[in-house]
Design an enzyme around this catalytic site. Structure first.
Site, PDB file in Angstrom:
ATOM      1  N   ASP A  92       0.671  -1.107   0.120  1.00 34.90           N
ATOM      2  CA  ASP A  92      -0.027  -0.005  -0.116  1.00 34.90           C
ATOM      3  C   ASP A  92       1.006   1.399  -0.108  1.00 34.90           C
ATOM      4  O   ASP A  92       1.152   1.843   1.130  1.00 34.90           O
ATOM      5  CB  ASP A  92      -0.858  -0.144   1.508  1.00 34.90           C
ATOM      6  N   GLU A 123      -2.561  10.651   0.635  1.00 32.98           N
ATOM      7  CA  GLU A 123      -3.692   9.854   0.728  1.00 32.98           C
ATOM      8  C   GLU A 123      -3.911   9.361   2.249  1.00 32.98           C
ATOM      9  O   GLU A 123      -5.194   9.240   2.429  1.00 32.98           O
ATOM     10  CB  GLU A 123      -3.718   8.618  -0.309  1.00 32.98           C
ATOM     11  N   GLU A 124      -2.971   8.898   2.901  1.00 31.38           N
ATOM     12  CA  GLU A 124      -3.013   8.485   4.134  1.00 31.38           C
ATOM     13  C   GLU A 124      -3.425   9.594   5.180  1.00 31.38           C
ATOM     14  O   GLU A 124      -3.863   9.192   6.354  1.00 31.38           O
ATOM     15  CB  GLU A 124      -1.742   7.819   4.401  1.00 31.38           C
TER      16      GLU A 124
END
Length: 214
Positions: A92, A123-124
């Site tokens: 990921d 994104e995280e």
């Protein structure tokens, strides 16, 4: 460089959220060679200072492969055994980046055009890269978003809705508590009312009796 080698090269570049600059530079250089070979284009899409999305394209994209460059902390480098590649982001989503680049390269070698690669930051944490990409769209009818799904196609995904709530109260001496307006009580009442309303809409209120508070 094959997909496995590229995965390890990417994993070995620390890119926890807010520190994506180095991996972005690496991908920009790597993809510049691919765009030059197959007469494409490449650009940086600024999201925040020192944080750019990387967008490579060949023709006018109808399909764009996309995923994220950032990872959750802590960083640790790659290693490999007879079956797996290990390391922060190997699944990921740096392995996905490598797979998408390998797929794009095969498509281009077969003469396919009108495709793109979009790799975003943040994104995280707060989706800064996705917000920047959506604010300045480059055009694409379909987007294939890379996330770990056990190699199964997901036609939709869940999201998150975050709230920042400020609760005001009033201080008072413990001897005259009747003059106080406790923030905790207000916060508790709001959270239980909100949870009750949300769970009713999602048909889960009856399953979460421990959250009831009348």
């Amino acid at each position: 460089m094959n997909a496995f080698e590229l995965t390890r090269a990417l994993v070995d570049i620390e890119s926890t959220t807010n520190h994506e600059k180095n991996v972005g530079n690496y991908l920009f250089t790597h993809l510049s060679a691919l765009t030059a070979r197959y007469k494409g284009g490449i650009e940086r899409i600024p999201a925040e200072p020192n944080r750019d999305n990387i967008f490579a394209y060949w023709g006018e994209p109808v399909v764009t492969f996309s995923t994220h460059m950032d990872t959750v902390p802590p960083f640790f480098g790659s290693r490999e055994d007879g079956e797996f590649i290990w390391g922060r982001g190997s699944c990921d989503a740096k392995g996905i980046i490598a797979a998408m680049i390998a797929a794009a390269e095969k498509l281009l070698a077969a003469g396919t055009r009108n495709l793109g690669l979009l790799f975003v930051v943040g994104e995280e944490r707060n989706s800064a890269g996705a917000i920047a990409a959506a604010a300045t769209p480059r055009g694409s009818r379909f987007l294939i978003n890379g996330e770990p799904t056990e190699n199964r196609l997901a036609l939709g995904s869940k999201g998150a809705l975050r709230y920042e709530i400020t609760v005001h109260g009033k201080l008072a001496h413990s001897l005259i508590r009747s003059l106080a307006i406790p923030r905790f009580t207000r916060c508790w009442r709001f959270s239980t009312i909100f949870a009750k309303s949300h769970c009713r809409k999602t048909r889960c209120w009856a399953e979460h009796a421990e959250y009831r508070h009348d």
